[in-house]
Write a protein that holds these residues in place. Structure first.
Motif, PDB file in Angstrom:
ATOM      1  N   MET A  42      -5.223 -17.390  -2.377  1.00 57.17           N
ATOM      2  CA  MET A  42      -3.860 -16.933  -2.130  1.00 57.17           C
ATOM      3  C   MET A  42      -3.552 -16.884  -0.638  1.00 57.17           C
ATOM      4  O   MET A  42      -2.454 -17.233  -0.212  1.00 57.17           O
ATOM      5  CB  MET A  42      -3.647 -15.553  -2.758  1.00 57.17           C
ATOM      6  N   ALA A  43      -4.530 -16.451   0.154  1.00 59.22           N
ATOM      7  CA  ALA A  43      -4.322 -16.367   1.599  1.00 59.22           C
ATOM      8  C   ALA A  43      -4.135 -17.751   2.205  1.00 59.22           C
ATOM      9  O   ALA A  43      -3.277 -17.956   3.071  1.00 59.22           O
ATOM     10  CB  ALA A  43      -5.502 -15.653   2.249  1.00 59.22           C
ATOM     11  N   VAL A  44      -4.919 -18.721   1.741  1.00 63.70           N
ATOM     12  CA  VAL A  44      -4.786 -20.092   2.249  1.00 63.70           C
ATOM     13  C   VAL A  44      -3.428 -20.673   1.867  1.00 63.70           C
ATOM     14  O   VAL A  44      -2.804 -21.394   2.648  1.00 63.70           O
ATOM     15  CB  VAL A  44      -5.939 -20.975   1.712  1.00 63.70           C
ATOM     16  N   LEU A  45      -2.938 -20.319   0.706  1.00 64.26           N
ATOM     17  CA  LEU A  45      -1.628 -20.797   0.270  1.00 64.26           C
ATOM     18  C   LEU A  45      -0.491 -20.103   1.027  1.00 64.26           C
ATOM     19  O   LEU A  45       0.469 -20.748   1.442  1.00 64.26           O
ATOM     20  CB  LEU A  45      -1.465 -20.566  -1.231  1.00 64.26           C
ATOM     21  N   LEU A  46      -0.597 -18.809   1.227  1.00 69.79           N
ATOM     22  CA  LEU A  46       0.510 -18.047   1.796  1.00 69.79           C
ATOM     23  C   LEU A  46       0.566 -18.064   3.322  1.00 69.79           C
ATOM     24  O   LEU A  46       1.619 -17.786   3.888  1.00 69.79           O
ATOM     25  CB  LEU A  46       0.451 -16.603   1.305  1.00 69.79           C
ATOM     26  N   PHE A  47      -0.542 -18.375   4.003  1.00 73.99           N
ATOM     27  CA  PHE A  47      -0.527 -18.379   5.473  1.00 73.99           C
ATOM     28  C   PHE A  47       0.530 -19.330   6.035  1.00 73.99           C
ATOM     29  O   PHE A  47       1.376 -18.906   6.830  1.00 73.99           O
ATOM     30  CB  PHE A  47      -1.915 -18.709   6.030  1.00 73.99           C
ATOM     31  N   PRO A  48       0.553 -20.608   5.633  1.00 70.62           N
ATOM     32  CA  PRO A  48       1.592 -21.478   6.200  1.00 70.62           C
ATOM     33  C   PRO A  48       3.004 -21.090   5.766  1.00 70.62           C
ATOM     34  O   PRO A  48       3.954 -21.270   6.527  1.00 70.62           O
ATOM     35  CB  PRO A  48       1.224 -22.874   5.713  1.00 70.62           C
ATOM     36  N   VAL A  49       3.132 -20.521   4.569  1.00 68.64           N
ATOM     37  CA  VAL A  49       4.460 -20.113   4.101  1.00 68.64           C
ATOM     38  C   VAL A  49       5.009 -18.993   4.982  1.00 68.64           C
ATOM     39  O   VAL A  49       6.169 -19.033   5.411  1.00 68.64           O
ATOM     40  CB  VAL A  49       4.399 -19.680   2.611  1.00 68.64           C
ATOM     41  N   VAL A  50       4.181 -18.000   5.274  1.00 71.36           N
ATOM     42  CA  VAL A  50       4.626 -16.888   6.115  1.00 71.36           C
ATOM     43  C   VAL A  50       4.908 -17.370   7.538  1.00 71.36           C
ATOM     44  O   VAL A  50       5.889 -16.958   8.157  1.00 71.36           O
ATOM     45  CB  VAL A  50       3.588 -15.741   6.099  1.00 71.36           C
ATOM     46  N   VAL A  51       4.075 -18.258   8.067  1.00 71.49           N
ATOM     47  CA  VAL A  51       4.301 -18.777   9.418  1.00 71.49           C
ATOM     48  C   VAL A  51       5.613 -19.553   9.484  1.00 71.49           C
ATOM     49  O   VAL A  51       6.410 -19.371  10.412  1.00 71.49           O
ATOM     50  CB  VAL A  51       3.114 -19.656   9.879  1.00 71.49           C
ATOM     51  N   ILE A  52       5.870 -20.395   8.488  1.00 70.64           N
ATOM     52  CA  ILE A  52       7.114 -21.164   8.488  1.00 70.64           C
ATOM     53  C   ILE A  52       8.321 -20.253   8.330  1.00 70.64           C
ATOM     54  O   ILE A  52       9.339 -20.432   9.005  1.00 70.64           O
ATOM     55  CB  ILE A  52       7.075 -22.241   7.385  1.00 70.64           C
ATOM     56  N   LEU A  53       8.218 -19.242   7.470  1.00 73.48           N
ATOM     57  CA  LEU A  53       9.334 -18.312   7.312  1.00 73.48           C
ATOM     58  C   LEU A  53       9.583 -17.521   8.590  1.00 73.48           C
ATOM     59  O   LEU A  53      10.718 -17.318   8.991  1.00 73.48           O
ATOM     60  CB  LEU A  53       9.070 -17.348   6.158  1.00 73.48           C
ATOM     61  N   ALA A  54       8.522 -17.053   9.221  1.00 72.26           N
ATOM     62  CA  ALA A  54       8.692 -16.226  10.419  1.00 72.26           C
ATOM     63  C   ALA A  54       9.169 -17.042  11.611  1.00 72.26           C
ATOM     64  O   ALA A  54       9.868 -16.525  12.472  1.00 72.26           O
ATOM     65  CB  ALA A  54       7.382 -15.526  10.759  1.00 72.26           C
ATOM     66  N   PHE A  55       8.818 -18.312  11.678  1.00 72.31           N
ATOM     67  CA  PHE A  55       9.161 -19.123  12.854  1.00 72.31           C
ATOM     68  C   PHE A  55      10.363 -20.019  12.622  1.00 72.31           C
ATOM     69  O   PHE A  55      11.158 -20.245  13.528  1.00 72.31           O
ATOM     70  CB  PHE A  55       7.964 -19.985  13.259  1.00 72.31           C
ATOM     71  N   GLY A  56      10.511 -20.521  11.421  1.00 71.10           N
ATOM     72  CA  GLY A  56      11.458 -21.596  11.207  1.00 71.10           C
ATOM     73  C   GLY A  56      12.862 -21.211  10.795  1.00 71.10           C
ATOM     74  O   GLY A  56      13.716 -22.073  10.709  1.00 71.10           O
TER      75      GLY A  56
ATOM     76  N   ILE B 282      11.554 -10.208  10.412  1.00 77.26           N
ATOM     77  CA  ILE B 282      11.663  -9.158   9.398  1.00 77.26           C
ATOM     78  C   ILE B 282      11.005  -9.600   8.099  1.00 77.26           C
ATOM     79  O   ILE B 282      10.285  -8.827   7.471  1.00 77.26           O
ATOM     80  CB  ILE B 282      13.141  -8.778   9.181  1.00 77.26           C
ATOM     81  N   LEU B 283      11.206 -10.853   7.689  1.00 75.43           N
ATOM     82  CA  LEU B 283      10.559 -11.355   6.468  1.00 75.43           C
ATOM     83  C   LEU B 283       9.041 -11.397   6.622  1.00 75.43           C
ATOM     84  O   LEU B 283       8.314 -11.096   5.674  1.00 75.43           O
ATOM     85  CB  LEU B 283      11.099 -12.740   6.119  1.00 75.43           C
ATOM     86  N   GLY B 284       8.546 -11.767   7.801  1.00 77.69           N
ATOM     87  CA  GLY B 284       7.104 -11.763   8.035  1.00 77.69           C
ATOM     88  C   GLY B 284       6.516 -10.371   7.959  1.00 77.69           C
ATOM     89  O   GLY B 284       5.442 -10.161   7.382  1.00 77.69           O
ATOM     90  N   ILE B 285       7.202  -9.402   8.533  1.00 78.44           N
ATOM     91  CA  ILE B 285       6.732  -8.009   8.476  1.00 78.44           C
ATOM     92  C   ILE B 285       6.766  -7.508   7.033  1.00 78.44           C
ATOM     93  O   ILE B 285       5.839  -6.809   6.600  1.00 78.44           O
ATOM     94  CB  ILE B 285       7.578  -7.128   9.412  1.00 78.44           C
ATOM     95  N   CYS B 286       7.792  -7.858   6.289  1.00 77.78           N
ATOM     96  CA  CYS B 286       7.873  -7.454   4.878  1.00 77.78           C
ATOM     97  C   CYS B 286       6.725  -8.055   4.069  1.00 77.78           C
ATOM     98  O   CYS B 286       6.168  -7.387   3.187  1.00 77.78           O
ATOM     99  CB  CYS B 286       9.206  -7.858   4.282  1.00 77.78           C
TER     100      CYS B 286
END
Length: 97
Positions: free
Chosen positions: A57-71, A80-84
């Protein structure tokens, strides 16, 4: 007198892009770490399978959180979405313990 055409927006400095990237990576790592740290409590008998599931799950969600927080277009909304996501990962570890 105003110019007859709209002036182009000034590009963000590279320091701001670098800071946003660092914050996004830190939030993604923190979310992945909290998922893996809380995963042993998901299984009652053997925590090994739960840790492997948490790592997947961590390997799957790491790029998703990075893209959401940066992109995202709005800088504040991405952070805010990254902190949530980190708060949800921490609460998931606490609920099962």
């Amino acid at each position: 007198m105003a110019p007859p055409f709209p002036l182009p927006r000034r590009a963000a400095s590279s320091r701001k892009w670098f800071l946003r990237a660092c914050i996004a990576i830190a939030l993604g790592w923190m979310c992945a770490h909290l998922i893996v740290a809380g995963s042993p409590s998901w299984a009652a008998e053997s925590g090994h399978e739960a840790v492997i599931l948490g790592q997947m799950m961590a390997v799957l969600l790491f790029p998703v959180v990075v893209i959401l927080a940066f992109g995202l277009k709005s800088k504040k909304l991405g952070i805010i979405l990254g902190i949530c996501a980190c708060i949800i990962a921490a609460l998931a570890g606490l609920v099962h313990s």
